[in-house]
Design a protein around this motif. Structure first.
Motif, PDB file in Angstrom:
ATOM      1  N   LEU A 220      17.615  16.069 -41.935  1.00 39.02           N
ATOM      2  CA  LEU A 220      18.747  15.676 -41.087  1.00 39.02           C
ATOM      3  C   LEU A 220      19.165  16.819 -40.183  1.00 39.02           C
ATOM      4  CD1 LEU A 220      21.299  13.543 -43.186  1.00 39.02           C
ATOM      5  CD2 LEU A 220      20.170  12.913 -41.039  1.00 39.02           C
ATOM      6  N   TRP A 221      19.222  18.034 -40.719  1.00 38.12           N
ATOM      7  CA  TRP A 221      19.531  19.195 -39.876  1.00 38.12           C
ATOM      8  C   TRP A 221      18.484  19.339 -38.774  1.00 38.12           C
ATOM      9  CZ3 TRP A 221      20.490  22.447 -44.850  1.00 38.12           C
ATOM     10  CH2 TRP A 221      21.841  22.357 -45.214  1.00 38.12           C
ATOM     11  N   MET A 222      17.205  19.135 -39.133  1.00 34.53           N
ATOM     12  CA  MET A 222      16.129  19.223 -38.143  1.00 34.53           C
ATOM     13  C   MET A 222      16.299  18.194 -37.038  1.00 34.53           C
ATOM     14  SD  MET A 222      12.970  19.621 -40.828  1.00 34.53           S
ATOM     15  CE  MET A 222      11.798  19.037 -39.597  1.00 34.53           C
ATOM     16  N   ARG A 223      16.791  17.012 -37.416  1.00 30.29           N
ATOM     17  CA  ARG A 223      16.967  15.935 -36.432  1.00 30.29           C
ATOM     18  C   ARG A 223      18.275  16.058 -35.684  1.00 30.29           C
ATOM     19  NH1 ARG A 223      18.000   9.966 -38.691  1.00 30.29           N
ATOM     20  NH2 ARG A 223      20.162  10.694 -38.708  1.00 30.29           N
ATOM     21  N   GLN A 224      19.354  16.252 -36.423  1.00 33.32           N
ATOM     22  CA  GLN A 224      20.680  16.135 -35.832  1.00 33.32           C
ATOM     23  C   GLN A 224      21.164  17.392 -35.100  1.00 33.32           C
ATOM     24  OE1 GLN A 224      21.016  12.349 -36.322  1.00 33.32           O
ATOM     25  NE2 GLN A 224      22.852  13.418 -35.677  1.00 33.32           N
ATOM     26  N   PHE A 273      17.918  12.439 -23.370  1.00 32.89           N
ATOM     27  CA  PHE A 273      17.307  13.703 -23.786  1.00 32.89           C
ATOM     28  C   PHE A 273      17.485  13.934 -25.286  1.00 32.89           C
ATOM     29  CE2 PHE A 273      17.885  14.423 -19.222  1.00 32.89           C
ATOM     30  CZ  PHE A 273      16.626  14.898 -18.886  1.00 32.89           C
ATOM     31  N   CYS A 274      18.635  13.511 -25.815  1.00 31.49           N
ATOM     32  CA  CYS A 274      18.889  13.648 -27.252  1.00 31.49           C
ATOM     33  C   CYS A 274      17.845  12.893 -28.066  1.00 31.49           C
ATOM     34  CB  CYS A 274      20.269  13.094 -27.596  1.00 31.49           C
ATOM     35  SG  CYS A 274      21.643  14.093 -27.036  1.00 31.49           S
ATOM     36  N   ALA A 275      17.544  11.668 -27.650  1.00 28.23           N
ATOM     37  CA  ALA A 275      16.599  10.835 -28.380  1.00 28.23           C
ATOM     38  C   ALA A 275      15.220  11.467 -28.430  1.00 28.23           C
ATOM     39  CB  ALA A 275      16.521   9.454 -27.724  1.00 28.23           C
ATOM     40  N   ILE A 276      14.776  12.009 -27.306  1.00 27.79           N
ATOM     41  CA  ILE A 276      13.442  12.615 -27.242  1.00 27.79           C
ATOM     42  C   ILE A 276      13.368  13.863 -28.124  1.00 27.79           C
ATOM     43  CG2 ILE A 276      11.770  13.721 -25.708  1.00 27.79           C
ATOM     44  CD1 ILE A 276      12.882  11.903 -23.453  1.00 27.79           C
ATOM     45  N   VAL A 277      14.383  14.708 -28.037  1.00 29.70           N
ATOM     46  CA  VAL A 277      14.385  15.961 -28.784  1.00 29.70           C
ATOM     47  C   VAL A 277      14.390  15.734 -30.292  1.00 29.70           C
ATOM     48  CG1 VAL A 277      15.827  17.966 -29.348  1.00 29.70           C
ATOM     49  CG2 VAL A 277      15.412  17.369 -26.962  1.00 29.70           C
ATOM     50  N   SER A 278      15.126  14.729 -30.743  1.00 31.23           N
ATOM     51  CA  SER A 278      15.345  14.563 -32.183  1.00 31.23           C
ATOM     52  C   SER A 278      14.442  13.525 -32.838  1.00 31.23           C
ATOM     53  CB  SER A 278      16.810  14.168 -32.431  1.00 31.23           C
ATOM     54  OG  SER A 278      17.102  12.930 -31.803  1.00 31.23           O
ATOM     55  N   HIS A 279      13.598  12.825 -32.071  1.00 30.45           N
ATOM     56  CA  HIS A 279      12.853  11.704 -32.638  1.00 30.45           C
ATOM     57  C   HIS A 279      11.847  12.088 -33.724  1.00 30.45           C
ATOM     58  CE1 HIS A 279      11.517   7.568 -32.835  1.00 30.45           C
ATOM     59  NE2 HIS A 279      10.269   8.008 -32.807  1.00 30.45           N
ATOM     60  N   PRO A 280      11.030  13.147 -33.561  1.00 32.22           N
ATOM     61  CA  PRO A 280      10.089  13.488 -34.639  1.00 32.22           C
ATOM     62  C   PRO A 280      10.771  13.692 -35.988  1.00 32.22           C
ATOM     63  CG  PRO A 280       9.518  14.674 -32.644  1.00 32.22           C
ATOM     64  CD  PRO A 280      10.841  14.012 -32.380  1.00 32.22           C
TER      65      PRO A 280
END
Length: 359
Positions: A220-224, A273-280
């Motif tokens: 979650l930290w990696m994503r959020q 941009f948020c969606a792209i950065v956090s999707h993986p």
């Protein structure tokens, strides 16, 4: 049209402070009339002078900002539960759920219309708590770090300030979100496991103990955290750029409704941009909470470079809309409760004097 795009490119949200300072110096020196501008503090959107309900940075201010975060995050994430459910299922079982439309079709055939609402309770609770910490602590850390830097450095390094404040806030927000996120993914991606939070939570605890609710906190930290850093920094700087280069009249002459439209547009741009950065990392979280005993590294290896991008289209639509609505609702709460909403910052007078821009 070209000149507008070129101007926006030069003031992109992550430009170096000294380069940007040089651009502003040129603009100020080209002007033949003296420019007297008030000192402004950092904030998300502008507001005309009025009677505020509390002081900027007071306990009441932070509390109401946290309340705005609860409303903005809890309601918006709950509203898009059907899309989130399909997105999660595409991520964990791409062979069965091949696309957004196919995912909805399969879900409706197997679970009916009510099946699209699976996971709404942990979504509402979890993201309400996350919103409380995300927006409330962001305002706290933004003021704290600004006071540590001083007025001039706050202006020069404001993008770095936004990034640091949002990352700090999200660290605590994810701890609040993790238990409900784990339950939500189990409900949505494991057929027959549980249909409600009341069924899922005791079952998870009986199987894996308290670890079942927090094993996903690192992913979650990696994503959020990257998501939130982009969400706040990109939003703040996009608002600044829109008022400076796109809005045809001074911000002080804009109505509150017009200001909220700018907030919505800037929020949507930031959301993409948020969606792209956090999707993986989002893909890892979905699979990790479905499979027992797996680690983030194992899931990442299993998914591979292509697998982590499954469901990106659905996430862009969902996160773009969510982010825009969240900023719109959050700023509307500030307007409703008459909270201080200072405009984007201007160069401090002391810095102008040092640079020889004023006499």
């Amino acid at each position: 049209m070209y000149s507008t795009v070129a101007q926006l490119a030069r003031v992109n949200p992550f430009s170096a402070p000294h380069f940007q300072l040089g651009q502003e110096n040129v603009s100020l020196r080209k002007s033949s009339t003296p420019q007297v501008q008030p000192v402004r503090r950092l904030a998300a959107a502008a507001a005309p002078d009025e009677e505020y309900s509390c002081a900027y940075g007071s306990g009441k201010f932070f509390a109401l900002c946290g309340f705005g975060g609860i409303i903005s995050c809890g309601t918006t994430h709950t509203a898009v539960v059907p899309l989130d459910l399909v997105k999660c299922r595409i991520q964990v079982d791409p062979k069965k759920y091949k696309s957004i439309f196919n995912g909805f079709s399969v879900t409706l055939k197997e679970d009916g219309v009510r099946g699209l609402a699976k996971g709404w309770a942990p979504t509402f609770i979890g993201y309400s708590m996350q919103g409380l910490c995300k927006f409330g602590f962001y305002e706290v850390f933004k003021i704290l770090y600004s006071n540590m830097l001083g007025e001039e450095n706050t202006y020069l390094w404001r993008t770095s300030l936004y990034l640091a404040a949002s990352a700090s806030a999200e660290f605590f927000a994810d701890i609040a979100l993790a238990p409900m996120e784990a339950a939500k993914v189990r409900i949505q991606t494991q057929p027959g496991y549980a249909n409600t939070l009341r069924q899922a939570a005791p079952k998870m605890y009986a199987e894996e103990g308290i670890w079942a609710f927090y094993k996903g906190v690192a992913p979650l930290w990696m994503r959020q955290i990257p998501y939130t850093m982009m969400k706040f920094a990109c939003f703040e700087r996009t608002v600044e750029a829109l008022y400076k280069h796109v809005v045809p009249k001074p911000r002080s002459e804009c109505s509150k409704g017009e200001q909220l439209v700018v907030t919505f547009v800037a929020g949507y741009i930031a959301g993409v941009f948020c969606a792209i950065v956090s999707h993986p990392a989002d893909s890892v979280v979905s699979v990790l909470n479905k499979e027992k005993g797996s680690t983030a590294v194992e899931v990442l290896k299993k998914l591979g470079p292509k697998g982590v991008w499954k469901g990106l289209t659905a996430r862009i639509i969902m996160i773009g809309t969510l982010t825009a609505l969240q900023w719109f609702i959050y700023d509307s709460v500030k307007v409703y409760f008459r909270l201080p909403r200072p405009p984007p910052p201007d160069m401090p007078e002391s810095l102008k004097k040092k640079l020889g821009l004023t006499q």
